[in-house]
Design a protein around this motif. Structure first.
Motif, PDB file in Angstrom:
ATOM      1  N   ASP A 238      35.984  33.837  33.238  1.00  0.00           N
ATOM      2  CA  ASP A 238      34.564  34.047  33.589  1.00  0.00           C
ATOM      3  C   ASP A 238      34.784  35.170  34.829  1.00  0.00           C
ATOM      4  O   ASP A 238      33.875  36.187  34.878  1.00  0.00           O
ATOM      5  CB  ASP A 238      33.784  32.995  34.323  1.00  0.00           C
TER       6      ASP A 238
ATOM      7  N   PHE B  15      35.396  43.655  28.716  1.00  0.00           N
ATOM      8  CA  PHE B  15      36.306  42.537  29.023  1.00  0.00           C
ATOM      9  C   PHE B  15      36.997  42.115  27.906  1.00  0.00           C
ATOM     10  O   PHE B  15      38.349  41.883  27.744  1.00  0.00           O
ATOM     11  CB  PHE B  15      35.508  41.244  29.617  1.00  0.00           C
TER      12      PHE B  15
ATOM     13  N   VAL C 277      35.253  38.517  33.153  1.00  0.00           N
ATOM     14  CA  VAL C 277      34.003  39.123  32.885  1.00  0.00           C
ATOM     15  C   VAL C 277      33.235  39.645  34.044  1.00  0.00           C
ATOM     16  O   VAL C 277      32.642  40.919  33.942  1.00  0.00           O
ATOM     17  CB  VAL C 277      33.048  38.045  32.324  1.00  0.00           C
TER      18      VAL C 277
ATOM     19  N   ILE D 297      26.468  35.951  27.308  1.00  0.00           N
ATOM     20  CA  ILE D 297      27.232  36.763  28.039  1.00  0.00           C
ATOM     21  C   ILE D 297      26.340  38.005  28.090  1.00  0.00           C
ATOM     22  O   ILE D 297      26.179  39.089  29.075  1.00  0.00           O
ATOM     23  CB  ILE D 297      28.562  36.992  27.519  1.00  0.00           C
TER      24      ILE D 297
ATOM     25  N   TRP E   6      39.941  33.671  27.708  1.00  0.00           N
ATOM     26  CA  TRP E   6      38.628  33.594  28.341  1.00  0.00           C
ATOM     27  C   TRP E   6      38.832  33.537  29.939  1.00  0.00           C
ATOM     28  O   TRP E   6      39.356  32.725  30.376  1.00  0.00           O
ATOM     29  CB  TRP E   6      37.447  32.806  27.767  1.00  0.00           C
TER      30      TRP E   6
ATOM     31  N   THR F 172      29.385  45.100  29.131  1.00  0.00           N
ATOM     32  CA  THR F 172      30.344  44.319  29.860  1.00  0.00           C
ATOM     33  C   THR F 172      31.142  43.184  28.862  1.00  0.00           C
ATOM     34  O   THR F 172      32.513  43.274  29.154  1.00  0.00           O
ATOM     35  CB  THR F 172      29.679  43.311  30.970  1.00  0.00           C
ATOM     36  N   ALA F 173      30.629  42.677  28.158  1.00  0.00           N
ATOM     37  CA  ALA F 173      31.223  41.676  26.950  1.00  0.00           C
ATOM     38  C   ALA F 173      32.434  42.439  26.418  1.00  0.00           C
ATOM     39  O   ALA F 173      33.316  42.030  26.035  1.00  0.00           O
ATOM     40  CB  ALA F 173      30.188  41.057  26.014  1.00  0.00           C
TER      41      ALA F 173
END
Length: 822
Positions: A623, A608, A626, A596, A621, A604-605
Motif C-alpha cells: 500500500d 506501481f 502505491v 486502486i 503488493w 498510479t496502479a
C-alpha cells in the motif's frame, strides 16, 4: 496551481483516444512491424484481478514504446470464452452459458479500457462467437484432411450418477466433485490430434527460441520427453505367443529381467488371468485402479502395488519364463503399457521386487574393486561390465547397450528406437460450452466431415442443463441431421473441442479478424507473424504454448503461415503477492485493480506494478508503494505546472550549453534517454527504466532557475515523453498543457547524443597510503601529470603529508590518486 485529478483526466483521454481511434492498427508496410500480445483472459464472473493488471500494463508499455519508435504495431485483445466454468454457472443460475459469458466479456472490456491499454478494439474476438468458432471448426477439418485428426477408444473419468465425463481436476479423492459418486474409468470413442507426429520438430524448434525463458524451454523438453533405447518383444506362449513389447533405455540389463509388469488396462490382461485362481483378484484390482487418477497412480509418494497374473512371458534372448504382474504404476497410455523389471539395476524395480519377494539378478559388476554383495541391499545403477549375460560377459555395459539392441533387431525381437513421453492430444469434451466437432455419423458412410460451406455448426439453444449428461445430447434439432454424402438420416457428433484448441490459433486470427471467408489470409499472416513479444503466465508454459507451436507447424506445412514458430520472444510475468502469498479470496488478501484505480487512478496502479519488481519476478503488493507512486506522479505534475510560462515562450536552443549546471542537466537527460530506451527495448526491465526517470526528476528539481532555460525546457519535454508508455493519461494531459499539438503517444521517441554523455569534469578520490583523505574535481582529459600536480597542491593533502617523504604517486585516470608517503 491546478490540482492533479486522475479520474477526470483518465476519463477524458480514454474517450478522446476512442473517438480519434488512436490505437487503430497502423497498416503502413514501409514501417517495420511489431506484434505485441498479452494472453487473453477467461471472462469469469469475478472480473479482472491484479495478475491481469500486471500483464496488461507490461504489454501496453511494450506496444506504446514500439509505436513511438516508428513501428507499425499490432496490439489486439479478446476473450478465451469457452469452458466449463460458464457451463457450471449456467447450471447453477439457470441461464444459458452464452448470456453469462457475453455479459462478463463486456464488463472485462470496460475494465481493460479503464487501465488505459492501447488495444485495437476493431480486432477484438471472443472464442465463443460463431464468427470465430466457425474457423476453429474449419481448422479441425484441415487437420482431418491431413490425417492429423482421428477417433479411437480411450479411457476417461466417468461419473455414473451424472452420466458424464469428468476432467482430472473434477475428481476429488476418487469421487465426483458435484455429486460425490465414485468415479470410474470408462472406455469411450474420443477424438485425438496427432501431435506426436510433430514431437521431434517441437523439440528441435526450442533451440531456435533464445528469447524464451530457459525454464519454459526445459519444461517443454521434459513434457515431450524424448528417450532413446530399445524396443524388446517378449511373447506369451499360453496366449498363442502374443507379443508384449516394452521400451527400455537400458537394454544392457536385459539378461537381468526377473519379472514383467503390465498396466491394469492392458488388453491382454483378461486373457492372462482367464480360468486362473488369480482371475477374481486381478479383475477386482483393475476395477480399483479405474477409480484412481493417473496422478495418484504415478506419484512418487504413492505405494507401488501389484498382483501376479499367474501367467508367464518368454524372454526373447534366454527363453526363460518371466512372471507377468499387473501394478498401479504402469499406465496403458504411457509407453507400451508394459515394462520389464530389472530389480538389480533399477531402484523402483528393486523396491517392488523386495516387497513381493521376486528374484534379484545382478548382471553388471563394477569394472574394478569389490564385486557386488549377495544378496544386494540396494540397486546397483553405476557403470561396469556385464556378467551372467551370455556372449556379452565382460563387455562394458555402455557398449552393450547398442550391441544387445543390434542382436534384438537381427532376431526381429526388437531393436534401437526413439520414443517420446508426449501422447496424442485428446480433444473430445462431453460438454456444451465449447466448439462443436464438425463430424456427422452415417450408418452407410461412417464418419463424414461437415462440408466447409455449411460451417459453423452452431450450438443449439434447446438444450437441458441438469448436470446429468452432455447437454448437446438433449437437443434433437442438433443431433438429428442428414448425411452430406448420401442424404440419409445421420447424427451429429455431440462432443465439443478442448478449449485449448481455441487458444492455439487466436493470435493468427488477430491478423485478419474481420475476414468472413477464411480464418485469415496467408498475406495477412505474413504481414504480422510471428508475434514479437508474447506476455503471460508461467502456468501456460507447457500445454497452451506447446499446442500453439503444434498448430503453427501444421499450418506452416499447409502453406497458410510464413513461420513454424509462433512467438519470437516470451515474457512470463511473476505473480502478485500480498503478505507473502498469492492473492486469493480464501486468504483474504485480494486487492482489486478497480479499487486502486478508483482511489488513485490507473496511472498510479500501472506505475506501481511496473516499478515494484522486474516483470519476470513475483511482486509483493505494498500500500505504501502505491502511495509512493501516486506522490511521484504528483511531483511530476507540479514540476510541469511550475514551468507553465516556460512552454508559452519560444526559447531557441543556443548551441552547446555553457554553464556547468546546464551541461550536467543535458548529460543527465541523454543518460536517461539511453537507459530507458535500453531497459524497455532490450531487457524489459521497466522498474529500472522508471528509476532512471525518477533520477531525472530529481535533477530537474535541483536545476537552478537562472540556468539555461532552453536546456530546462528540452529536459521537461523529454521527461513527459519518456514517461508516456508507463503513465499514458497524465502524460497526455501534461503534453497538452505544454501547448503541444497532437498526442504524446505519436511523438517520436527521443534519441540520445553520445557526445552529451561525455563528462567535462570528474570527481576522483585522493588517497594517502590507500586511505581516502580528500576528493578532487579534475578535467576528464587531464594528463596524469596534471592530476598528480592538482592532488599534491590541495590544502588538505599538503597538511597531511607535511614532514613526510612522498615515495610514489599512483594515478588511476577518472577514479583515484594514491600518494605513498612516510
Amino acid at each position: 496551481m491546478r490540482e492533479y485529478t486522475p479520474k477526470e483526466i483518465e476519463r477524458k483521454w480514454q474517450q478522446a483516444w476512442q473517438e480519434a481511434r488512436l490505437h487503430h492498427t497502423d497498416e503502413d508496410e514501409s514501417k517495420p512491424k511489431y506484434y505485441a500480445l498479452e494472453q487473453f483472459p477467461y471472462p469469469s464472473g469475478e472480473g479482472l484481478h491484479m495478475g491481469h493488471m500486471r500483464v496488461y500494463s507490461i504489454g501496453d508499455v511494450v506496444a506504446r514504446f514500439r509505436r513511438m519508435n516508428g513501428y507499425r504495431v499490432l496490439h489486439p485483445m479478446g476473450a478465451d470464452a469457452f469452458g466449463l466454468p460458464a457451463e457450471n454457472a449456467a447450471i447453477n443460475r439457470g441461464i444459458n452459458p452464452r448470456e453469462w459469458t457475453l455479459s462478463n466479456m463486456e464488463r472485462i472490456r470496460k475494465e481493460q479500457a479503464l487501465i488505459g491499454a492501447s488495444y485495437d478494439w476493431d480486432r477484438y474476438l471472443g472464442t465463443c462467437l460463431p464468427e470465430y468458432y466457425k474457423f476453429t471448426q474449419w481448422l479441425f477439418l484441415l487437420f482431418y484432411e491431413r490425417g492429423l485428426a482421428y477417433r479411437k477408444k480411450a479411457f476417461v473419468n466417468w461419473c455414473p450418477d451424472c452420466n458424464t465425463v469428468l476432467a482430472n481436476e473434477q475428481v476429488e479423492d476418487g469421487k465426483c466433485w458435484r455429486c460425490d459418486s465414485e468415479v470410474t474409468k470408462k472406455e469411450l470413442e474420443q477424438w485425438f490430434l496427432r501431435i506426436t507426429d510433430y514431437a521431434e520438430r517441437l523439440l528441435e524448434g526450442l533451440d531456435r527460441l533464445p528469447d524464451w525463458p530457459d525454464k519454459v524451454r526445459a519444461m517443454q523438453r521434459n513434457w515431450i520427453g524424448k528417450s532413446e533405447g530399445a524396443h524388446v518383444t517378449f511373447t506369451v506362449p499360453e496366449c498363442d505367443d502374443e507379443p508384449v513389447t516394452v521400451f527400455t533405455t537400458r537394454p544392457d540389463t536385459l539378461f537381468g529381467v526377473t519379472y514383467m509388469v503390465v498396466a491394469p488396462e492392458h488388453p491382454l490382461v483378461p486373457r492372462l488371468v482367464k480360468g486362473k485362481e488369480t482371475e477374481a483378484d486381478v479383475l477386482a484390482f483393475i476395477e480399483q485402479m479405474k477409480k484412481q487418477s493417473e496422478i495418484e497412480r504415478t506419484s512418487t509418494e504413492a505405494e507401488k502395488v501389484g498382483l501376479f497374473t499367474g501367467a508367464y512371458a518368454k524372454h526373447p534372448l534366454t527363453g526363460e519364463k518371466v512372471p507377468i504382474w499387473v501394478a498401479n504404476y504402469v499406465l496403458m497410455d504411457y509407453g507400451t503399457g508394459a515394462v520389464m523389471g530389472v530389480p538389480a539395476h533399477d531402484e523402483r524395480d528393486f523396491q517392488f521386487a523386495s516387497k513381493y519377494g521376486l528374484p534379484i539378478k545382478a548382471v553388471i559388476q563394477p569394472a574394478a574393486g569389490e564385486p557386488l554383495p549377495e544378496p544386494l541391499t540396494e540397486a546397483y545403477t553405476e557403470d561396469g561390465v556385464l556378467t551372467r549375460s551370455g556372449d556379452f560377459d565382460g563387455m562394458p555395459n555402455r557398449q552393450a547397450v547398442k550391441e544387445i539392441a543390434k542382436l534384438l533387431e537381427e532376431r526381429k525381437q526388437g531393436g534401437w528406437t526413439t520414443t517420446y513421453r508426449l501422447r496424442d492430444w485428446l480433444i473430445s469434451r462431453q460438454r456444451y460450452w465449447g466448439t462443436p466437432i464438425p463430424m456427422i455419423y452415417c450408418d452407410s458412410c461412417g464418419a463424414v466431415p461437415v462440408p466447409k460451406e455449411q460451417l459453423p455448426v452452431m450450438l443449439p439453444e434447446d438444450v437441458v442443463f441438469d448436470g446429468k449428461r452432455n447437454p448437446l445430447t438433449t437437443s434433437d434439432t442438433f443431433v438429428q441431421t442428414t448425411c452430406p454424402r448420401c442424404g440419409n438420416k445421420a447424427r451429429r457428433e455431440t462432443d465439443t473441442m478442448d478449449t485449448f484448441i481455441d487458444s492455439s490459433w487466436y493470435f493468427m486470427r488477430y491478423t485478419d479478424a474481420q475476414n468472413e471467408d477464411e480464418p485469415f489470409t496467408p498475406e495477412s499472416a505474413a504481414k504480422w507473424l510471428p508475434v514479437d513479444e508474447y506476455i503471460g503466465g508461467i502456468e501456460h508454459a507447457v500445454l497452451h504454448l506447446l499446442y500453439s507451436r503444434f498448430f503453427t507447424k501444421v499450418l506452416y506445412d499447409a502453406g497458410l503461415v510464413p513461420v513454424d514458430e509462433p512467438f519470437n520472444s516470451l515474457l512470463t510475468q511473476g505473480m502478485v503477492l500480498k503478505d507473502g502469498f498469492k492473492m486469493s479470496k480464501s486468504k483474504g488478501n485480494v486487492v482489486s485493480p478497480l479499487e486502486i484505480i478508483e482511489k488513485y487512478g490507473a496511472d498510479t496502479a500501472r506505475l506501481f506494478i511496473l516499478f515494484a519488481a522486474p516483470p519476470d519476478r513475483d511482486l509483493e503488493w505494498s500500500d505504501s508503494g502505491v502511495e509512493g507512486s501516486y506522490r511521484f506522479i504528483n511531483r511530476v505534475w507540479r514540476l510541469i505546472a511550475q514551468h507553465e510560462a516556460l512552454f508559452a515562450q519560444d526559447i531557441p536552443v543556443q548551441g552547446e550549453p555553457q554553464s556547468g549546471e546546464a551541461k550536467e542537466l543535458r548529460r543527465l537527460m541523454h543518460q536517461t534517454i539511453k537507459k530507458v530506451t535500453s531497459e524497455i527495448g532490450e531487457r524489459s526491465h521497466f522498474n529500472t527504466a522508471i528509476s532512471a526517470i525518477m533520477e531525472l526528476v530529481n535533477g530537474l528539481y535541483a536545476y537552478p532557475e537562472h540556468a539555461d532555460r532552453a536546456v530546462l525546457k528540452e529536459a521537461l519535454e523529454t521527461l513527459v515523453v519518456l514517461l508516456a508508455p508507463f503513465v499514458p493519461h497524465v502524460t497526455e494531459e501534461l503534453w497538452q498543457s505544454m501547448g503541444k499539438e497532437g498526442s504524446v503517444h505519436r511523438v517520436d521517441w527521443p534519441t540520445y547524443d553520445e557526445q552529451a554523455l561525455v563528462l567535462d569534469e570528474v570527481e576522483i578520490a585522493v588517497q594517502i597510503n590507500g586511505k581516502v583523505r580528500d576528493k578532487l574535481v579534475v578535467a576528464t582529459d587531464a594528463s596524469r601529470e596534471e592530476v598528480e600536480k592538482q592532488a599534491l597542491e590541495t590544502e588538505r593533502i599538503q597538511a597531511l603529508i607535511e614532514g613526510k617523504t612522498v615515495r610514489k604517486v599512483i594515478v588511476v585516470p577518472g577514479k583515484l590518486v594514491n600518494i605513498v608517503a612516510n
